[in-house]
Design a protein around this motif. Structure first.
Motif, mmCIF file in Angstrom:
data_model
loop_
_atom_site.group_PDB
_atom_site.id
_atom_site.type_symbol
_atom_site.label_atom_id
_atom_site.label_comp_id
_atom_site.label_asym_id
_atom_site.label_seq_id
_atom_site.Cartn_x
_atom_site.Cartn_y
_atom_site.Cartn_z
ATOM 1 N N SER A 233 127.669 21.214 7.364
ATOM 2 C CA SER A 233 128.496 22.215 7.976
ATOM 3 C C SER A 233 127.729 23.306 8.615
ATOM 4 O O SER A 233 127.016 24.026 7.699
ATOM 5 C CB SER A 233 129.690 22.527 7.104
ATOM 6 O OG SER A 233 130.459 23.633 7.685
ATOM 7 N N THR A 234 127.940 23.721 9.702
ATOM 8 C CA THR A 234 127.432 24.790 10.299
ATOM 9 C C THR A 234 128.388 25.286 11.281
ATOM 10 O O THR A 234 129.281 24.390 11.987
ATOM 11 C CB THR A 234 125.992 24.501 11.214
ATOM 12 O OG1 THR A 234 126.237 23.689 12.092
ATOM 13 C CG2 THR A 234 124.972 24.140 10.227
ATOM 14 N N ASN A 235 128.623 26.703 11.692
ATOM 15 C CA ASN A 235 129.723 27.084 12.448
ATOM 16 C C ASN A 235 129.171 26.993 14.124
ATOM 17 O O ASN A 235 127.882 27.218 14.275
ATOM 18 C CB ASN A 235 129.642 28.719 12.294
ATOM 19 C CG ASN A 235 130.449 28.832 11.003
ATOM 20 O OD1 ASN A 235 130.899 28.134 10.186
ATOM 21 N ND2 ASN A 235 130.069 30.003 10.375
ATOM 22 N N ASN A 236 130.241 26.570 14.913
ATOM 23 C CA ASN A 236 129.970 26.481 16.171
ATOM 24 C C ASN A 236 131.390 26.105 16.756
ATOM 25 O O ASN A 236 132.375 25.599 16.210
ATOM 26 C CB ASN A 236 129.058 25.176 16.493
ATOM 27 C CG ASN A 236 129.419 23.772 15.797
ATOM 28 O OD1 ASN A 236 130.373 23.129 15.865
ATOM 29 N ND2 ASN A 236 128.561 23.580 14.722
ATOM 30 N N ASP A 237 131.133 26.161 18.260
ATOM 31 C CA ASP A 237 132.259 25.977 18.840
ATOM 32 C C ASP A 237 132.109 25.264 20.352
ATOM 33 O O ASP A 237 130.932 25.195 20.671
ATOM 34 C CB ASP A 237 133.230 27.266 19.032
ATOM 35 C CG ASP A 237 132.792 28.418 19.891
ATOM 36 O OD1 ASP A 237 131.600 28.053 20.631
ATOM 37 O OD2 ASP A 237 132.871 29.495 19.497
ATOM 38 N N TYR A 238 133.084 25.232 21.166
ATOM 39 C CA TYR A 238 133.104 24.611 22.568
ATOM 40 C C TYR A 238 131.855 25.443 23.386
ATOM 41 O O TYR A 238 131.310 24.887 23.932
ATOM 42 C CB TYR A 238 134.002 24.810 23.293
ATOM 43 C CG TYR A 238 134.424 26.283 23.897
ATOM 44 C CD1 TYR A 238 134.316 26.431 25.123
ATOM 45 C CD2 TYR A 238 135.119 27.127 23.177
ATOM 46 C CE1 TYR A 238 134.407 27.884 25.781
ATOM 47 C CE2 TYR A 238 135.403 28.262 23.616
ATOM 48 C CZ TYR A 238 135.161 28.693 24.945
ATOM 49 O OH TYR A 238 135.105 30.064 25.526
ATOM 50 N N SER A 239 131.342 26.670 22.972
ATOM 51 C CA SER A 239 130.573 27.316 23.859
ATOM 52 C C SER A 239 129.213 27.209 23.612
ATOM 53 O O SER A 239 128.178 27.624 24.124
ATOM 54 C CB SER A 239 130.816 28.892 23.660
ATOM 55 O OG SER A 239 130.640 29.383 22.515
ATOM 56 N N ASN A 240 128.758 26.652 22.382
ATOM 57 C CA ASN A 240 127.461 26.615 21.811
ATOM 58 C C ASN A 240 127.088 25.330 20.969
ATOM 59 O O ASN A 240 126.023 25.284 20.612
ATOM 60 C CB ASN A 240 127.130 27.866 20.777
ATOM 61 C CG ASN A 240 128.018 27.941 19.595
ATOM 62 O OD1 ASN A 240 128.742 26.918 19.220
ATOM 63 N ND2 ASN A 240 127.971 29.073 18.942
ATOM 64 N N LEU A 241 127.957 24.187 21.291
ATOM 65 C CA LEU A 241 127.708 22.992 20.619
ATOM 66 C C LEU A 241 126.765 22.436 21.140
ATOM 67 O O LEU A 241 126.705 21.991 22.353
ATOM 68 C CB LEU A 241 129.009 22.113 20.406
ATOM 69 C CG LEU A 241 128.769 20.978 19.523
ATOM 70 C CD1 LEU A 241 128.373 21.207 18.312
ATOM 71 C CD2 LEU A 241 130.258 20.226 19.618
ATOM 72 N N THR A 242 125.694 21.706 20.568
ATOM 73 C CA THR A 242 124.496 20.926 21.019
ATOM 74 C C THR A 242 124.816 19.533 20.756
ATOM 75 O O THR A 242 125.287 19.441 19.505
ATOM 76 C CB THR A 242 123.181 21.687 20.701
ATOM 77 O OG1 THR A 242 122.955 21.591 19.323
ATOM 78 C CG2 THR A 242 123.049 23.001 21.094
ATOM 79 N N PHE A 243 124.129 18.701 21.497
ATOM 80 C CA PHE A 243 123.839 17.192 20.859
ATOM 81 C C PHE A 243 123.407 17.154 19.713
ATOM 82 O O PHE A 243 123.728 16.567 18.619
ATOM 83 C CB PHE A 243 123.236 16.679 21.955
ATOM 84 C CG PHE A 243 123.800 16.199 23.148
ATOM 85 C CD1 PHE A 243 124.624 14.916 23.131
ATOM 86 C CD2 PHE A 243 123.468 16.845 24.444
ATOM 87 C CE1 PHE A 243 125.478 14.459 24.298
ATOM 88 C CE2 PHE A 243 124.321 16.446 25.713
ATOM 89 C CZ PHE A 243 125.252 15.158 25.465
ATOM 90 N N GLN A 244 122.202 17.965 19.421
ATOM 91 C CA GLN A 244 121.577 17.869 18.247
ATOM 92 C C GLN A 244 122.293 18.433 17.192
ATOM 93 O O GLN A 244 122.252 17.678 15.944
ATOM 94 C CB GLN A 244 120.231 18.779 18.001
ATOM 95 C CG GLN A 244 119.254 18.505 19.196
ATOM 96 C CD GLN A 244 119.499 18.605 20.565
ATOM 97 O OE1 GLN A 244 120.357 19.414 20.962
ATOM 98 N NE2 GLN A 244 118.860 18.202 21.761
#
Length: 255
Positions: free
Chosen positions: A105-116
């Motif tokens: 689990s790490t924090n992310n949203d539509y603006s910064n989510l990456t494939f990796q």
């Protein structure tokens, strides 16, 4: 009572975590314990981990008079499920219970989510959980009493803004639980998922605790022991008629 009960618990690295609490309670109830941990992940997270925590957990469990083995295992690796079961069978024998507790689990949203980053969540949260569960069923050597329990987080009870990859991959566990339970019932295995809600395992800051406390009608935040007690019941013979369920055991948490 069945003898030589063996339980696998993944993601039991930190002494104040859910995995460790499950290990302790199942050991208290006569289970031999095989747990996995991955210190590199915990070291990268804000809560951190002390170098000797997995070893201390193992030693504490051994004092309960049960057999205990452990393995540092990177569940993002495709061969990790096979490696785990080989070690479990070699050191303890064939398992009766599988607790899929490990999570990424790490924090992310539509603006910064990456494939990796999405792939890392997928590899641990759903691919490893699925493959561990299928291997468990394939290698199951008993006629009854098998238990697979998946830890989920109530993704379908409400949105989790800022945790897009986590919510997406953990949400798939509900579907896995329902379908797999129908497939393996004939083998004598139940499959259930547990959503413990926000649980005080070291990740909560004082600010987070202050924000969450009013949302718990009982006036306290959930503890790892709350989760462990439910899982203790689900692995018991008394829970043999419960399968394919997603159980929301979160103290009435208001979303």
């Amino acid at each position: 009572m069945r003898e030589n009960k063996i339980a696998i618990i993944t993601g039991a690295s930190r002494l104040n975590g859910i995995g460790a609490s499950i290990c302790h309670l199942l050991a208290d109830n006569g289970f031999d314990i095989f747990f996995t941990y991955w210190s590199i992940y915990d070291q990268e997270m804000p809560w951190g981990i002390k170098e000797n925590e997995p070893l201390k957990l193992k030693n504490d469990l051994l004092k309960k008079g049960v057999r205990v083995s452990s393995l540092e295992l990177d569940l993002t690796k495709e061969d990790s499920p096979t490696e785990l079961f080989e070690k479990v069978i070699e050191h303890l024998g064939y398992p009766l219970v599988l607790i899929n507790n490990a999570a990424y689990s790490t924090n992310n949203d539509y603006s910064n989510l990456t494939f990796q980053e999405l792939d890392k969540h997928y590899a641990v949260n759903i691919r490893a959980t699925t493959m561990l569960s299928t291997l468990f069923a394939q290698k199951f050597k008993f006629k009854s009493g098998g238990r697979i329990i998946n830890l989920t987080s109530g993704q379908f009870k409400g949105a989790m803004p800022g945790e897009l990859a986590y919510a997406t991959t953990k949400g798939a566990i509900d579907a896995l639980t329902i379908t797999l339970s129908a497939e393996v019932a004939k083998l004598g295995i139940t499959v259930n998922a547990v959503n413990p809600g926000p649980t005080n395992t070291g990740w909560m800051t004082d600010v987070i605790k202050t924000e969450l406390l009013p949302l718990f009608p009982f006036g306290r935040i959930g503890e790892p022991s709350d989760v462990a007690r439910l899982i203790k019941f689900l692995v018991s013979e008394d829970a043999g008629w419960i399968t394919g369920q997603i159980i929301h055991s979160e103290g009435g948490f208001i979303r």
